[in-house]
Every structure is written in C-alpha cells, then in structure tokens.
Design a protein around this motif. Structure first.
Motif, PDB file in Angstrom:
ATOM      1  N   GLU A 176       0.833  -1.203   0.000  1.00 54.51           N
ATOM      2  CA  GLU A 176       0.000   0.000   0.000  1.00 54.51           C
ATOM      3  C   GLU A 176       0.866   1.250   0.000  1.00 54.51           C
ATOM      4  OE1 GLU A 176      -2.526  -0.283   3.369  1.00 54.51           O
ATOM      5  OE2 GLU A 176      -3.869  -1.777   2.474  1.00 54.51           O
ATOM      6  N   GLN A 177       1.906   1.255   0.831  1.00 54.35           N
ATOM      7  CA  GLN A 177       2.768   2.427   0.918  1.00 54.35           C
ATOM      8  C   GLN A 177       3.584   2.634  -0.350  1.00 54.35           C
ATOM      9  OE1 GLN A 177       5.170   2.902   4.357  1.00 54.35           O
ATOM     10  NE2 GLN A 177       3.419   3.112   5.736  1.00 54.35           N
ATOM     11  N   ASP A 178       3.978   1.545  -0.984  1.00 53.90           N
ATOM     12  CA  ASP A 178       4.817   1.658  -2.177  1.00 53.90           C
ATOM     13  C   ASP A 178       4.010   1.762  -3.467  1.00 53.90           C
ATOM     14  OD1 ASP A 178       6.881   1.506  -0.449  1.00 53.90           O
ATOM     15  OD2 ASP A 178       7.644  -0.439  -1.104  1.00 53.90           O
ATOM     16  N   GLY A 179       2.694   1.738  -3.355  1.00 53.70           N
ATOM     17  CA  GLY A 179       1.856   1.878  -4.537  1.00 53.70           C
ATOM     18  C   GLY A 179       1.835   0.668  -5.444  1.00 53.70           C
ATOM     19  N   HIS A 180       2.104  -0.503  -4.883  1.00 55.12           N
ATOM     20  CA  HIS A 180       2.115  -1.731  -5.694  1.00 55.12           C
ATOM     21  C   HIS A 180       1.052  -2.720  -5.219  1.00 55.12           C
ATOM     22  CE1 HIS A 180       6.143  -0.125  -6.623  1.00 55.12           C
ATOM     23  NE2 HIS A 180       6.014  -0.766  -7.757  1.00 55.12           N
ATOM     24  N   GLU A 181      -0.008  -2.199  -4.625  1.00 50.24           N
ATOM     25  CA  GLU A 181      -1.065  -3.079  -4.145  1.00 50.24           C
ATOM     26  C   GLU A 181      -1.879  -3.593  -5.328  1.00 50.24           C
ATOM     27  OE1 GLU A 181      -4.400  -3.111  -0.606  1.00 50.24           O
ATOM     28  OE2 GLU A 181      -4.107  -1.282  -1.755  1.00 50.24           O
ATOM     29  N   ARG A 182      -1.708  -4.878  -5.614  1.00 51.11           N
ATOM     30  CA  ARG A 182      -2.426  -5.495  -6.729  1.00 51.11           C
ATOM     31  C   ARG A 182      -2.952  -6.857  -6.282  1.00 51.11           C
ATOM     32  NH1 ARG A 182       2.095  -3.466  -9.604  1.00 51.11           N
ATOM     33  NH2 ARG A 182       3.031  -5.536  -9.752  1.00 51.11           N
ATOM     34  N   PRO A 183      -4.119  -7.255  -6.797  1.00 46.50           N
ATOM     35  CA  PRO A 183      -4.737  -8.494  -6.315  1.00 46.50           C
ATOM     36  C   PRO A 183      -3.988  -9.757  -6.727  1.00 46.50           C
ATOM     37  CG  PRO A 183      -5.981  -7.611  -8.168  1.00 46.50           C
ATOM     38  CD  PRO A 183      -4.948  -6.578  -7.810  1.00 46.50           C
ATOM     39  N   GLU A 184      -3.062  -9.623  -7.688  1.00 43.37           N
ATOM     40  CA  GLU A 184      -2.319 -10.816  -8.103  1.00 43.37           C
ATOM     41  C   GLU A 184      -1.453 -11.371  -6.977  1.00 43.37           C
ATOM     42  OE1 GLU A 184      -1.143  -7.851 -11.241  1.00 43.37           O
ATOM     43  OE2 GLU A 184      -2.724  -7.755  -9.726  1.00 43.37           O
ATOM     44  N   TYR A 185      -1.038 -10.485  -6.054  1.00 43.40           N
ATOM     45  CA  TYR A 185      -0.109 -10.918  -5.019  1.00 43.40           C
ATOM     46  C   TYR A 185      -0.688 -12.032  -4.152  1.00 43.40           C
ATOM     47  CZ  TYR A 185       3.202 -10.851  -1.173  1.00 43.40           C
ATOM     48  OH  TYR A 185       4.115 -11.231  -0.219  1.00 43.40           O
ATOM     49  N   PRO A 186      -1.851 -11.824  -3.500  1.00 41.23           N
ATOM     50  CA  PRO A 186      -2.386 -12.937  -2.692  1.00 41.23           C
ATOM     51  C   PRO A 186      -2.760 -14.152  -3.532  1.00 41.23           C
ATOM     52  CG  PRO A 186      -3.958 -11.120  -2.802  1.00 41.23           C
ATOM     53  CD  PRO A 186      -2.674 -10.616  -3.364  1.00 41.23           C
ATOM     54  N   VAL A 187      -3.158 -13.946  -4.794  1.00 45.21           N
ATOM     55  CA  VAL A 187      -3.484 -15.085  -5.660  1.00 45.21           C
ATOM     56  C   VAL A 187      -2.235 -15.931  -5.903  1.00 45.21           C
ATOM     57  CG1 VAL A 187      -4.264 -15.780  -7.956  1.00 45.21           C
ATOM     58  CG2 VAL A 187      -5.416 -13.911  -6.768  1.00 45.21           C
ATOM     59  N   LEU A 188      -1.116 -15.284  -6.163  1.00 50.73           N
ATOM     60  CA  LEU A 188       0.135 -16.008  -6.379  1.00 50.73           C
ATOM     61  C   LEU A 188       0.578 -16.741  -5.109  1.00 50.73           C
ATOM     62  CD1 LEU A 188       2.019 -13.332  -8.500  1.00 50.73           C
ATOM     63  CD2 LEU A 188       1.365 -15.605  -9.284  1.00 50.73           C
ATOM     64  N   ILE A 189       0.369 -16.124  -3.960  1.00 52.30           N
ATOM     65  CA  ILE A 189       0.698 -16.784  -2.694  1.00 52.30           C
ATOM     66  C   ILE A 189      -0.137 -18.052  -2.532  1.00 52.30           C
ATOM     67  CG2 ILE A 189       0.544 -16.596  -0.183  1.00 52.30           C
ATOM     68  CD1 ILE A 189       2.860 -15.033  -1.130  1.00 52.30           C
ATOM     69  N   ILE A 190      -1.425 -17.970  -2.898  1.00 55.40           N
ATOM     70  CA  ILE A 190      -2.310 -19.137  -2.783  1.00 55.40           C
ATOM     71  C   ILE A 190      -1.813 -20.280  -3.659  1.00 55.40           C
ATOM     72  CG2 ILE A 190      -4.633 -20.009  -3.256  1.00 55.40           C
ATOM     73  CD1 ILE A 190      -5.698 -17.228  -2.510  1.00 55.40           C
ATOM     74  N   PHE A 191      -1.485 -19.968  -4.925  1.00 57.97           N
ATOM     75  CA  PHE A 191      -1.051 -21.038  -5.829  1.00 57.97           C
ATOM     76  C   PHE A 191       0.331 -21.562  -5.451  1.00 57.97           C
ATOM     77  CE2 PHE A 191      -4.345 -19.272  -8.712  1.00 57.97           C
ATOM     78  CZ  PHE A 191      -5.062 -20.445  -8.897  1.00 57.97           C
ATOM     79  N   ALA A 192       1.203 -20.693  -4.956  1.00 61.55           N
ATOM     80  CA  ALA A 192       2.506 -21.173  -4.478  1.00 61.55           C
ATOM     81  C   ALA A 192       2.325 -22.114  -3.295  1.00 61.55           C
ATOM     82  CB  ALA A 192       3.393 -19.991  -4.084  1.00 61.55           C
ATOM     83  N   THR A 193       1.392 -21.778  -2.411  1.00 64.08           N
ATOM     84  CA  THR A 193       1.114 -22.631  -1.257  1.00 64.08           C
ATOM     85  C   THR A 193       0.545 -23.976  -1.702  1.00 64.08           C
ATOM     86  OG1 THR A 193       0.681 -20.664   0.090  1.00 64.08           O
ATOM     87  CG2 THR A 193      -0.135 -22.767   0.930  1.00 64.08           C
ATOM     88  N   LEU A 194      -0.348 -23.947  -2.681  1.00 60.68           N
ATOM     89  CA  LEU A 194      -0.891 -25.196  -3.222  1.00 60.68           C
ATOM     90  C   LEU A 194       0.229 -26.062  -3.789  1.00 60.68           C
ATOM     91  CD1 LEU A 194      -3.215 -27.047  -4.067  1.00 60.68           C
ATOM     92  CD2 LEU A 194      -3.493 -25.634  -6.118  1.00 60.68           C
ATOM     93  N   GLY A 195       1.150 -25.450  -4.524  1.00 59.79           N
ATOM     94  CA  GLY A 195       2.278 -26.203  -5.065  1.00 59.79           C
ATOM     95  C   GLY A 195       3.134 -26.819  -3.977  1.00 59.79           C
ATOM     96  N   MET A 196       3.354 -26.067  -2.899  1.00 66.17           N
ATOM     97  CA  MET A 196       4.150 -26.603  -1.787  1.00 66.17           C
ATOM     98  C   MET A 196       3.451 -27.780  -1.115  1.00 66.17           C
ATOM     99  SD  MET A 196       5.834 -23.261   0.049  1.00 66.17           S
ATOM    100  CE  MET A 196       4.485 -22.112  -0.073  1.00 66.17           C
ATOM    101  N   MET A 197       2.140 -27.678  -0.950  1.00 74.30           N
ATOM    102  CA  MET A 197       1.390 -28.773  -0.332  1.00 74.30           C
ATOM    103  C   MET A 197       1.455 -30.037  -1.190  1.00 74.30           C
ATOM    104  SD  MET A 197      -1.918 -26.627   1.032  1.00 74.30           S
ATOM    105  CE  MET A 197      -2.688 -28.005   1.901  1.00 74.30           C
ATOM    106  N   LEU A 198       1.388 -29.852  -2.506  1.00 73.42           N
ATOM    107  CA  LEU A 198       1.503 -31.003  -3.402  1.00 73.42           C
ATOM    108  C   LEU A 198       2.907 -31.597  -3.365  1.00 73.42           C
ATOM    109  CD1 LEU A 198      -0.478 -29.647  -6.501  1.00 73.42           C
ATOM    110  CD2 LEU A 198      -1.248 -31.363  -4.857  1.00 73.42           C
ATOM    111  N   MET A 199       3.905 -30.740  -3.228  1.00 77.00           N
ATOM    112  CA  MET A 199       5.287 -31.215  -3.186  1.00 77.00           C
ATOM    113  C   MET A 199       5.529 -32.167  -2.023  1.00 77.00           C
ATOM    114  SD  MET A 199       7.226 -27.640  -3.994  1.00 77.00           S
ATOM    115  CE  MET A 199       8.738 -28.130  -3.176  1.00 77.00           C
ATOM    116  N   VAL A 200       5.088 -31.779  -0.841  1.00 78.41           N
ATOM    117  CA  VAL A 200       5.431 -32.581   0.336  1.00 78.41           C
ATOM    118  C   VAL A 200       4.627 -33.876   0.400  1.00 78.41           C
ATOM    119  CG1 VAL A 200       6.132 -30.547   1.637  1.00 78.41           C
ATOM    120  CG2 VAL A 200       3.790 -31.362   1.846  1.00 78.41           C
TER     121      VAL A 200
END
Length: 489
Positions: free
Chosen positions: A106-130
């Motif tokens: 928010e402070q740096d002006g880069h608040e975009r909805p892709e960020y939490p979406v990417l975190i979700i898919f990265a987390t899904l990938g990690m869960m599949l990995m283990v």
C-alpha cells in the motif's frame, strides 16, 4: 489403489486451497485492486480451514496412532504424519507472510490483487510437493510453486532490483528444473517406473542397481539443491533476497525452502533409500559447504536482507545434517528445526518491515544502531529472534540445533556435528553484532516504526512462540517424533 471418492477426501485440504485460488483469480481479474485486501483475508481463512481439515478428528487419530501412510490417485499422492506436519508449517508461514505484505505494498503503490493469488497457488504447489509419491506429481507441484515465485520475486516491476531478482531467479530456476527433469527421465528410462513405492522396491538390492539410475538421482539432487539454495547451487539467494520485495523474501525463506527440503527428505528416504550409500556423500558435502559458506560469507554483509540470505544458506546446511543422520531421530530433528527456523526468520523480516527512515525501508545493519532507545519493543523482539537463530541456550533455537547435532552423533557422524558447532559459533558473531548495535551503539538517526497491525502481529507471534517453545518444548518435540514415526514406520 484407492478409488476416486476416497482420493478426493484425502486431498481435501489441497482442493480447498485450489478452489479458493481459482475463485480469487476470477475476482482479481474482474474487480481489480479494490479487492486485494479481501482476497488476502480470504486466503488466510482458507489456509486456516485447510489446516483444520488436515487435523480433523479422523486425520488426527490417524496421525497420533502412527498409522501407515495412505495413498490417493494411484499412489501419486501420499498422506502421512510427515506431510501433515510440514503442511501445517507451510500454511502458517503463508498466512503470516500475507500479513506482512499489506501495508508494504500500500505504501509503495504496488497493491495489486495478483499478489495474494500467487501466494495461494505457491502454497498449493508446496502442499503437493510434500505429499508427492511419484516423480510426475513431484515435478508438477514443484513447478506450480516455482512459476508463482518467479513472478513474486519481480512483483515491483518498476524497481530495477526487483526485476533483476526475478530475472535471475527465473533463468537459474529454469536451468535447475531442466536438470531435475533430465534426472527423472533417466530414472524412468532405467527403472521403468516413476512411482516412489515401486522404485524403493526395485532398488532394495544395491548390488544390481543400474549406474544410470545413480546418475539420474545425482541430477535430481542437484535440481533440488538449487531449490533449497544449498552450496554450490546457492548463487541466486543473496541477490533475490535483496532485490525482491521484503515480504516476498520473508515468504521465500519460510515456506518454499522448507517445502523443497521436505520433498528432498521424502525423495531420499523413500524411493532412494536403497541408494543411501551413494546419496549420503552428496548430502554431507552440500551440508558442510552450506554451513561453512553461509557462516563465513555472512560476516562481511552490510545489508540485513543479504545477511538473512546467507543465514538461510547456513541453516539449510544444518537441516541437511538431519537428512544425513536419517532415521526417526533425524526426521524428528528436521521437523523441530522447520518450526523454529520458520518462526524466527519471519520475525526477523517483520523487524525489517517495521522500520523506516525518511519514508524508506531500513535495510542497512548499521542503521539499527541505538534502536533500543527509540523502539524498545521491536528491539526486544529482535533480540529474542537473534539469540534463537544463534542457538543460544535456553532459547528455542538451541533445541533446534541440539536435536540436529544429537541425531548426527547418534548416527556416527561426529565430524559433521563438530563442523556444525563450529559454523554455529561463527554465525553467532553476526547475530550478536546486531544485538550489540541495537543496545550499545549511538543512534545515527531517528527511525519511524511502521504502524501496521499485520507486521506487528507477526513480530509478536514470532517472539512469543520462541518464548513458549523455550519454556514448554515437549509438545513440539513429541509431535515431531510422532510425525517421524508416521513417516518411517
């Protein structure tokens, strides 16, 4: 073989995260930046729901009883105590990483909805990995995580350092993925299967193992060593940690590395257990090189994020000592270290995010001089975290290293344990240097703490968890042992 309804029940936590990821992706595309915070909150809620599903009464009973692993989708996916324990750490680290990120973007002006979406898919990938129990599911999970991380590293597209970090990570990550895939193809070509159970059965007789399988294993080890930034495959880590947005660096340190290490552990101790004589030498070399390089290279760092990068390399070396030790004691030590290191590193990055001078984030180590006089709460939390990372008794980090080195000694790896202790003494210098600067040096300027509840909450959770584990270590120790028994039987 397990039928589809049972497979869906076994993979329910992953399905929950995947469905919310797809819904969030559609919402982000349709509504834009105004739903960023809402998607972030939804992500944290689904991570909590997935953690609850992991340990629902039926699953909890299975875990505590040390039952045999169960498989889904024709042995592509495995559910056992090790996977559940690691997934809980992954989900917690992802949720805390999201909490670190809101005010920053928010402070740096880069608040975009892709960020939490990417975190979700990265987390899904990690869960599949283990939970991967086949080379194909291993690769799919790893690449789902990696593709998300490439974008996250360069999320601040108009920042030169962030773009450089993303490009370096993408190029070197693609190379490591190619090496990994080549190793998988060699193993499939010479063994005729990619299934972990079948591989373990076919490799039980070491006298008749095809050399091509050994070569394939070495390529896979090299590819996975890159993912965990083990020396000599660590070259991307300092630049990516420094250049990526700070919440992304925190996420890298706490989630993906631990997931990749858990995958590495499963790969070596399940399908490749028959080749332990061959991979044991590789792991010992990477462990020694990582501990020593992370310790000595960190001594000359002046940037906090680069220092934490070298600290992470050293800590990967300690974790690899647990893999080299093997057995229930080695896996138990790994799991204990997972929890303590993850909490510590998230707290350290929270401190970095808390501090700004003239509107800019504080990253220089010398800029922490005199912090205790102006920000006593932040200084106290950072002190607890640094002492824990240094392994100073009786804090939580001491227990992490104690169990790792004890497992090594019990396995006859005394020289490896001695090198680990020496490395810990060296790394203690740069941790204690930060404490000395905060308490005993004169302040070089006023630092403005960031008034953000998310960052302060993560910092408080990290410091409090360190203290709780210090005072009551037995619940973590017992849970890790039960998870190790469920993994190795």
């Amino acid at each position: 073989m397990i039928n589809n309804p049972q497979s869906l029940m076994i993979t329910l936590p992953e399905i929950e995260v995947g469905v919310v990821g797809l819904v969030s992706l559609i919402a982000a595309a349709a509504c834009g930046a105004r739903v960023t915070r809402h998607i972030g909150i939804l992500a944290i809620l689904v991570f909590a729901a997935a953690a609850g599903t992991l340990f629902c009464p039926e699953r909890l009973s299975h875990l505590l009883n040390g039952a045999m692993p169960v498989f889904a989708f024709n042995t592509q996916f495995v559910d056992d105590g090790f996977a559940r324990f690691t997934k809980l750490i992954i989900l917690a680290s992802s949720a805390l990483s999201l909490m670190l990120s809101w005010s920053y973007f928010e402070q740096d002006g880069h608040e975009r909805p892709e960020y939490p979406v990417l975190i979700i898919f990265a987390t899904l990938g990690m869960m599949l990995m283990v939970s991967a129990s086949d080379m194909l599911s291993l690769y799919v999970g790893l690449e789902l995580q990696s593709l998300s991380l490439y974008v996250l590293a360069s999320f601040k597209r108009d920042d030169m350092r962030s773009s450089e970090a993303g490009l370096k990570y993408f190029v070197l990550g693609s190379l490591s993925s190619g090496i990994l895939l080549y190793g998988i193809s060699l193993i499939y070509g010479f063994a005729g299967t990619t299934d972990f159970v079948s591989l373990a059965y076919s490799l039980r007789d070491q006298a008749h193992v095809n050399p091509g399988i050994v070569v394939g294993m070495v390529f896979i080890c090299a590819g996975l060593a890159f993912k965990i930034s083990g020396v000599p495959f660590h070259m991307w880590t300092p630049d990516v940690y420094e250049g990526a947005p700070t919440p992304v660096s925190a996420f890298f340190a706490a989630g993906p590395k631990l997931a990749a290490l858990a995958l590495f552990t499963r790969f070596l101790l399940e399908p490749m257990v028959g080749l332990s004589a061959q991979w044991h030498q590789i792991i010992i070399f990477i462990a020694v090189a990582s501990m020593l390089w992370g310790a000595f290279a960190g001594l000359v760092q002046s940037n906090l994020k680069r220092l934490l990068a070298y600290s992470s390399i050293a800590n990967i070396g300690y974790l690899l000592v647990g893999i080299a030790a093997g057995g229930k004691a080695g896996v138990q030590a790994l799991l204990i270290y997972f929890v303590i290191y993850g909490l510590s590193v998230l707290g350290a990055f929270a401190v970095i995010l808390c501090l700004r001078r003239n509107g800019k984030q504080v990253e220089g180590i010398d800029e922490l001089s005199g912090l205790s006089k102006t920000n006593p709460f932040i200084t106290l939390a950072m002190t607890v975290i640094m002492f824990s990372l240094a392994g100073v008794p009786p804090l939580a980090g001491f227990f992490a290293k104690y169990f790792i080195f004890l497992a090594a000694v019990d396995s006859g790896l005394l020289p490896l344990a001695v090198i680990g202790v020496v490395s810990s003494v060296v790394t203690a210098y740069y941790y204690l240097r930060i404490i000395k600067l905060m308490y005993f040096d004169e302040a070089i300027g006023h630092i403005d703490p960031l008034p953000d509840w998310g960052v302060k909450s993560v910092l408080g959770i990290s410091a409090l968890a360190m203290m709780c584990i210090t005072l009551m270590p037995n619940p973590l120790i017992d849970s890790a042992l039960k998870a190790a028994k469920g993994f190795l039987g």
